[in-house]
Design a protein around this motif. Structure first.
Motif, PDB file in Angstrom:
ATOM      1  N   CYS A   1      19.284  63.034  -1.148  1.00 55.68           N
ATOM      2  CA  CYS A   1      18.814  64.212  -0.414  1.00 55.68           C
ATOM      3  C   CYS A   1      18.052  63.775   0.832  1.00 55.68           C
ATOM      4  O   CYS A   1      18.012  64.504   1.816  1.00 55.68           O
ATOM      5  CB  CYS A   1      17.990  65.127  -1.306  1.00 55.68           C
ATOM      6  N   CYS A   2      17.463  62.568   0.797  1.00 52.94           N
ATOM      7  CA  CYS A   2      16.848  61.975   1.978  1.00 52.94           C
ATOM      8  C   CYS A   2      16.688  60.480   1.738  1.00 52.94           C
ATOM      9  O   CYS A   2      16.731  60.018   0.606  1.00 52.94           O
ATOM     10  CB  CYS A   2      15.511  62.630   2.322  1.00 52.94           C
ATOM     11  N   TRP A   3      16.522  59.740   2.826  1.00 55.39           N
ATOM     12  CA  TRP A   3      16.351  58.292   2.732  1.00 55.39           C
ATOM     13  C   TRP A   3      15.742  57.798   4.029  1.00 55.39           C
ATOM     14  O   TRP A   3      15.711  58.509   5.034  1.00 55.39           O
ATOM     15  CB  TRP A   3      17.669  57.588   2.425  1.00 55.39           C
ATOM     16  N   GLY A   4      15.240  56.575   3.991  1.00 55.01           N
ATOM     17  CA  GLY A   4      14.670  56.000   5.198  1.00 55.01           C
ATOM     18  C   GLY A   4      14.272  54.549   4.968  1.00 55.01           C
ATOM     19  O   GLY A   4      14.528  53.972   3.915  1.00 55.01           O
ATOM     20  N   THR A   5      13.628  53.985   5.977  1.00 50.91           N
ATOM     21  CA  THR A   5      13.136  52.610   5.909  1.00 50.91           C
ATOM     22  C   THR A   5      11.707  52.581   6.414  1.00 50.91           C
ATOM     23  O   THR A   5      11.329  53.365   7.290  1.00 50.91           O
ATOM     24  CB  THR A   5      13.989  51.644   6.753  1.00 50.91           C
ATOM     25  N   GLN A   6      10.926  51.665   5.849  1.00 47.61           N
ATOM     26  CA  GLN A   6       9.551  51.487   6.302  1.00 47.61           C
ATOM     27  C   GLN A   6       9.029  50.155   5.793  1.00 47.61           C
ATOM     28  O   GLN A   6       9.126  49.864   4.598  1.00 47.61           O
ATOM     29  CB  GLN A   6       8.672  52.622   5.787  1.00 47.61           C
ATOM     30  N   ASP A   7       8.480  49.350   6.670  1.00 48.56           N
ATOM     31  CA  ASP A   7       7.842  48.077   6.314  1.00 48.56           C
ATOM     32  C   ASP A   7       8.733  47.187   5.447  1.00 48.56           C
ATOM     33  O   ASP A   7       8.287  46.638   4.437  1.00 48.56           O
ATOM     34  CB  ASP A   7       6.518  48.323   5.601  1.00 48.56           C
ATOM     35  N   GLY A   8       9.975  47.031   5.819  1.00 51.30           N
ATOM     36  CA  GLY A   8      10.884  46.159   5.081  1.00 51.30           C
ATOM     37  C   GLY A   8      11.413  46.741   3.781  1.00 51.30           C
ATOM     38  O   GLY A   8      12.032  46.040   2.998  1.00 51.30           O
ATOM     39  N   VAL A   9      11.157  48.009   3.552  1.00 50.40           N
ATOM     40  CA  VAL A   9      11.605  48.695   2.334  1.00 50.40           C
ATOM     41  C   VAL A   9      12.573  49.800   2.734  1.00 50.40           C
ATOM     42  O   VAL A   9      12.347  50.520   3.694  1.00 50.40           O
ATOM     43  CB  VAL A   9      10.404  49.317   1.582  1.00 50.40           C
ATOM     44  N   ILE A  10      13.660  49.903   1.979  1.00 55.64           N
ATOM     45  CA  ILE A  10      14.561  51.034   2.158  1.00 55.64           C
ATOM     46  C   ILE A  10      14.409  51.906   0.919  1.00 55.64           C
ATOM     47  O   ILE A  10      14.296  51.406  -0.197  1.00 55.64           O
ATOM     48  CB  ILE A  10      16.022  50.590   2.388  1.00 55.64           C
ATOM     49  N   TRP A  11      14.332  53.207   1.105  1.00 55.08           N
ATOM     50  CA  TRP A  11      14.106  54.124  -0.001  1.00 55.08           C
ATOM     51  C   TRP A  11      15.100  55.275   0.070  1.00 55.08           C
ATOM     52  O   TRP A  11      15.650  55.575   1.129  1.00 55.08           O
ATOM     53  CB  TRP A  11      12.674  54.653   0.004  1.00 55.08           C
ATOM     54  N   PHE A  12      15.321  55.888  -1.076  1.00 52.50           N
ATOM     55  CA  PHE A  12      16.112  57.116  -1.131  1.00 52.50           C
ATOM     56  C   PHE A  12      15.552  58.015  -2.210  1.00 52.50           C
ATOM     57  O   PHE A  12      14.848  57.555  -3.115  1.00 52.50           O
ATOM     58  CB  PHE A  12      17.599  56.841  -1.345  1.00 52.50           C
ATOM     59  N   GLU A  13      15.847  59.295  -2.076  1.00 52.77           N
ATOM     60  CA  GLU A  13      15.435  60.272  -3.076  1.00 52.77           C
ATOM     61  C   GLU A  13      16.641  61.086  -3.510  1.00 52.77           C
ATOM     62  O   GLU A  13      17.526  61.375  -2.698  1.00 52.77           O
ATOM     63  CB  GLU A  13      14.345  61.181  -2.518  1.00 52.77           C
ATOM     64  N   LEU A  14      16.640  61.424  -4.788  1.00 47.95           N
ATOM     65  CA  LEU A  14      17.658  62.285  -5.373  1.00 47.95           C
ATOM     66  C   LEU A  14      16.960  63.481  -5.990  1.00 47.95           C
ATOM     67  O   LEU A  14      15.904  63.326  -6.623  1.00 47.95           O
ATOM     68  CB  LEU A  14      18.435  61.549  -6.457  1.00 47.95           C
ATOM     69  N   CYS A  15      17.536  64.666  -5.828  1.00 49.00           N
ATOM     70  CA  CYS A  15      16.989  65.873  -6.451  1.00 49.00           C
ATOM     71  C   CYS A  15      17.228  65.828  -7.953  1.00 49.00           C
ATOM     72  O   CYS A  15      18.322  65.488  -8.387  1.00 49.00           O
ATOM     73  CB  CYS A  15      17.630  67.119  -5.866  1.00 49.00           C
ATOM     74  N   LEU A  16      16.221  66.170  -8.723  1.00 46.81           N
ATOM     75  CA  LEU A  16      16.366  66.190 -10.170  1.00 46.81           C
ATOM     76  C   LEU A  16      16.897  67.533 -10.679  1.00 46.81           C
ATOM     77  O   LEU A  16      17.436  67.601 -11.763  1.00 46.81           O
ATOM     78  CB  LEU A  16      15.029  65.871 -10.849  1.00 46.81           C
ATOM     79  N   GLN A  17      16.714  68.580  -9.909  1.00 51.37           N
ATOM     80  CA  GLN A  17      17.225  69.883 -10.295  1.00 51.37           C
ATOM     81  C   GLN A  17      18.499  70.170  -9.528  1.00 51.37           C
ATOM     82  O   GLN A  17      18.655  69.740  -8.388  1.00 51.37           O
ATOM     83  CB  GLN A  17      16.192  70.974 -10.007  1.00 51.37           C
ATOM     84  N   ALA A  18      19.391  70.897 -10.181  1.00 55.58           N
ATOM     85  CA  ALA A  18      20.646  71.283  -9.527  1.00 55.58           C
ATOM     86  C   ALA A  18      20.338  72.213  -8.364  1.00 55.58           C
ATOM     87  O   ALA A  18      19.457  73.066  -8.446  1.00 55.58           O
ATOM     88  CB  ALA A  18      21.571  71.965 -10.524  1.00 55.58           C
ATOM     89  N   ARG A  19      21.053  72.024  -7.287  1.00 55.86           N
ATOM     90  CA  ARG A  19      20.896  72.894  -6.121  1.00 55.86           C
ATOM     91  C   ARG A  19      21.635  74.199  -6.354  1.00 55.86           C
ATOM     92  O   ARG A  19      22.705  74.206  -6.941  1.00 55.86           O
ATOM     93  CB  ARG A  19      21.449  72.211  -4.870  1.00 55.86           C
ATOM     94  N   PRO A  20      21.061  75.325  -5.891  1.00 57.26           N
ATOM     95  CA  PRO A  20      21.730  76.631  -6.094  1.00 57.26           C
ATOM     96  C   PRO A  20      23.017  76.731  -5.310  1.00 57.26           C
ATOM     97  O   PRO A  20      23.273  76.088  -4.370  1.00 57.26           O
ATOM     98  CB  PRO A  20      20.707  77.638  -5.603  1.00 57.26           C
TER      99      PRO A  20
END
Length: 97
Positions: free
Chosen positions: A78-97
């Protein structure tokens, strides 16, 4: 590791995309000569967050995913990015309507 942790947390729905993205990002980091990788997972406020970075490299240049991995992040996270040598991502835990 990702699948096992999410299973222990009873978060079965995001396990497959999280494991796929984490595996691709770890492989990408190892291809770019990182010898130690740190993986952090947590779930909070309806989101699963995964961070992958080189262990013990403060001030490292921001990680940039390979083109193929970038496409997977755009499609699955659902979103992602980089910061200070770290790459991150997020996933929604609830189903989208």
């Amino acid at each position: 590791m990702v699948t096992a942790r999410l299973s222990a947390w009873r978060l079965h729905a995001p396990a497959e995309p999280a494991a796929l993205l984490a595996g691709e990002l770890i492989a990408d980091a190892l291809r770019h000569s990182a010898d130690r990788i740190r993986l952090t997972l947590w779930a909070e406020d309806g989101l699963l967050r995964c961070e992958i970075g080189r262990a013990h490299q403060a001030g490292a240049a921001p990680a940039q995913p390979a083109r193929r991995v970038h496409a997977l992040l755009e499609r699955l996270a659902c979103c992602w990015g980089t910061q200070d040598g770290v790459i991150w991502f997020e996933l929604c835990l609830q189903a989208r309507p």
